[in-house]
Scaffold this motif. Structure first.
Motif, PDB file in Angstrom:
ATOM      1  N   PHE A 281      -4.446  -4.331  -0.267  1.00 17.26           N
ATOM      2  CA  PHE A 281      -4.051  -3.211  -0.013  1.00 17.26           C
ATOM      3  C   PHE A 281      -2.983  -2.862  -1.156  1.00 17.26           C
ATOM      4  O   PHE A 281      -2.818  -1.290  -1.198  1.00 17.26           O
ATOM      5  N   GLN A 282      -2.550  -3.472  -1.841  1.00 11.19           N
ATOM      6  CA  GLN A 282      -1.767  -2.889  -3.167  1.00 11.19           C
ATOM      7  C   GLN A 282      -2.623  -1.954  -4.151  1.00 11.19           C
ATOM      8  O   GLN A 282      -2.414  -1.075  -4.434  1.00 11.19           O
ATOM      9  N   SER A 283      -3.706  -2.697  -4.163  1.00 14.94           N
ATOM     10  CA  SER A 283      -4.726  -2.133  -5.167  1.00 14.94           C
ATOM     11  C   SER A 283      -5.508  -0.770  -4.473  1.00 14.94           C
ATOM     12  O   SER A 283      -5.552   0.312  -5.167  1.00 14.94           O
ATOM     13  N   LEU A 284      -5.494  -0.638  -3.251  1.00 18.32           N
ATOM     14  CA  LEU A 284      -5.902   0.535  -2.409  1.00 18.32           C
ATOM     15  C   LEU A 284      -4.751   1.758  -2.849  1.00 18.32           C
ATOM     16  O   LEU A 284      -5.127   2.679  -3.054  1.00 18.32           O
ATOM     17  N   GLY A 285      -3.511   1.200  -2.804  1.00 16.49           N
ATOM     18  CA  GLY A 285      -2.526   2.323  -2.842  1.00 16.49           C
ATOM     19  C   GLY A 285      -2.444   2.722  -4.364  1.00 16.49           C
ATOM     20  O   GLY A 285      -2.415   4.010  -4.612  1.00 16.49           O
ATOM     21  N   TYR A 286      -2.497   1.802  -5.211  1.00 18.06           N
ATOM     22  CA  TYR A 286      -2.732   2.389  -6.698  1.00 18.06           C
ATOM     23  C   TYR A 286      -3.899   3.281  -6.816  1.00 18.06           C
ATOM     24  O   TYR A 286      -3.650   4.326  -7.347  1.00 18.06           O
TER      25      TYR A 286
ATOM     26  N   TYR B   6       0.901  -1.346  -0.001  1.00 21.98           N
ATOM     27  CA  TYR B   6      -0.129  -0.012  -0.181  1.00 21.98           C
ATOM     28  C   TYR B   6       0.913   1.319  -0.059  1.00 21.98           C
ATOM     29  O   TYR B   6       0.698   2.018  -0.877  1.00 21.98           O
ATOM     30  N   GLN B   7       1.941   1.289   1.008  1.00 24.24           N
ATOM     31  CA  GLN B   7       2.712   2.582   1.061  1.00 24.24           C
ATOM     32  C   GLN B   7       3.297   2.892  -0.252  1.00 24.24           C
ATOM     33  O   GLN B   7       3.575   3.874  -0.665  1.00 24.24           O
TER      34      GLN B   7
ATOM     35  N   LEU C 112       3.743   7.738   6.045  1.00 28.71           N
ATOM     36  CA  LEU C 112       4.831   7.073   5.230  1.00 28.71           C
ATOM     37  C   LEU C 112       4.976   7.815   4.234  1.00 28.71           C
ATOM     38  O   LEU C 112       6.059   8.282   3.677  1.00 28.71           O
ATOM     39  N   PHE C 113       3.801   8.514   3.491  1.00 29.13           N
ATOM     40  CA  PHE C 113       4.051   9.349   2.330  1.00 29.13           C
ATOM     41  C   PHE C 113       4.435  10.695   2.556  1.00 29.13           C
ATOM     42  O   PHE C 113       5.676  11.116   1.661  1.00 29.13           O
TER      43      PHE C 113
END
Length: 359
Positions: free
Chosen positions: A257-262, A193-194, A310-311
């Motif tokens: 979580f990866q999809s949420l990040g994108y 995600y991050q 984190l961002f």
């Protein structure tokens, strides 16, 4: 960083079909960060047009140097463009830390990656991209040009983020260790995600509309995840194999979580630049509201808030910065009646059975 990215956006808006970069160096207030030994390698080209491939590689090298005025690419070792993506990835084998695994599931297949290699105790990056994804990057008449540029910059952002982590972590990057086995397991779930939120938000300027595709994929993933986890819980009840259960559940939640990040990284850039993209921002507003109405809709606001520490990092302090995202992951697991803890220095998963509804 946001100021520099706005300037980078203006540079690309000035790009024309003949010259891929801005020529007026006085317009820039930075110095290129690209290391002098950096190379671009082309592995395979349509119809074996060697001169065309060489020209493309030179222009891509020039463009990368230009981008390095705006993001720190001092740890970028090389870029590999390959017509056979898996072969191009394999060409980096033996140097990687660890070997990369491209995304491959029912939602799509990854075809671009910033993978890490060692140079002594230093971590460097190699960007590998499937040729068709980036081929149109200098052709402004091609409708795929914005996506090509976006893909390219997205991977370079990963390089910058890795450089930030490995060069600023207190005591060196090898000191970046989770508190315990539980933290290690949950960090594995939330790290995508991050990583993707940062890369997507910082590269969205190149193809603002592309984020709608990621929103659609996120909607699919959020629709499917309950049934996916339920299926694995049922298998566990029948077979009692907790290792198998955790392997699949952590993979599925990791991709969620990866999809949420994108999706949310891209959405947050568009919404932040609403004045420049009013109609598109309204579409993202509607997409986000629809996601909030789903059974796991609470993830939208909770995860967007949790990723901000984190961002916004300018240098690393410790691994506690993951804690807000880990709390989101734990809440999600608890909804599936899965409770994590540490026992005898290992991850322990408690799944109390109180009735048929727990299947």
């Amino acid at each position: 960083m946001e100021v520099k990215l706005r300037k980078l956006n203006k540079v690309f808006r000035r790009m024309d079909t003949e010259l891929p970069i801005v020529e007026n160096k006085d317009a820039l207030d930075s110095t290129p960060t690209l290391n002098p030994q950096f190379t671009v390698t082309i592995r395979g080209w349509e119809d074996d047009k060697e001169e065309e491939a060489r020209d493309f590689g030179q222009r891509l090298c020039q463009l990368t140097r230009e981008i390095s005025n705006f993001i720190d690419l001092s740890r970028l070792d090389r870029i590999v463009i390959g017509s056979d993506y898996h072969e191009a990835l394999a060409s980096v084998n033996g140097e990687q830390a660890p070997a990369p695994t491209p995304t491959a599931n029912e939602y799509g297949n990854g075809a671009a990656m910033a993978t890490n290699i060692f140079r002594g105790d230093e971590v460097w990056s190699v960007v590998v991209i499937w040729t068709p994804l980036v081929r149109a990057i200098f052709d402004h008449e091609d409708p795929n040009q914005p996506l090509a540029l976006h893909t390219f910059v997205h991977e370079l952002i990963h390089v910058d983020d890795t450089r930030l982590f490995t060069t600023t972590y207190p005591g060196g990057w090898r000191a970046a260790k989770p508190r315990d086995a539980r933290d290690a397991a949950l960090q594995t779930i939330v790290h995508p995600y991050q990583a993707e939120y940062s890369a997507q938000r910082r590269s969205a300027f190149a193809a603002p509309v592309q984020g709608l595709t990621h929103m659609s994929m996120l909607k699919e993933v959020m629709s499917d995840v309950d049934e996916q986890v339920r299926k694995e819980r049922l298998a566990y009840r029948l077979q009692g194999d907790v290792a198998s259960l955790w392997k699949v559940v952590s993979e599925r939640l990791g991709f969620l979580f990866q999809s949420l990040g994108y999706a949310l990284g891209h959405a947050d850039w568009v919404l932040e630049n609403r004045d420049d993209h009013p109609e598109l921002a309204s579409k993202f507003d509607a997409e986000i509201e629809a996601l909030r109405e789903m059974s796991k809709g609470w993830l939208i606001d909770a995860s967007r808030e949790a990723v901000q520490p984190l961002f916004n990092l300018t240098e690393w302090t410790n691994m506690d910065v993951y804690d807000p995202l880990i709390a989101v992951a734990e809440r999600l697991l608890n909804e599936y009646r899965m409770f994590t803890s540490v026992r005898e220095d290992d991850l322990y998963i408690d799944m109390p059975y109180t009735g048929i509804h727990d299947l």
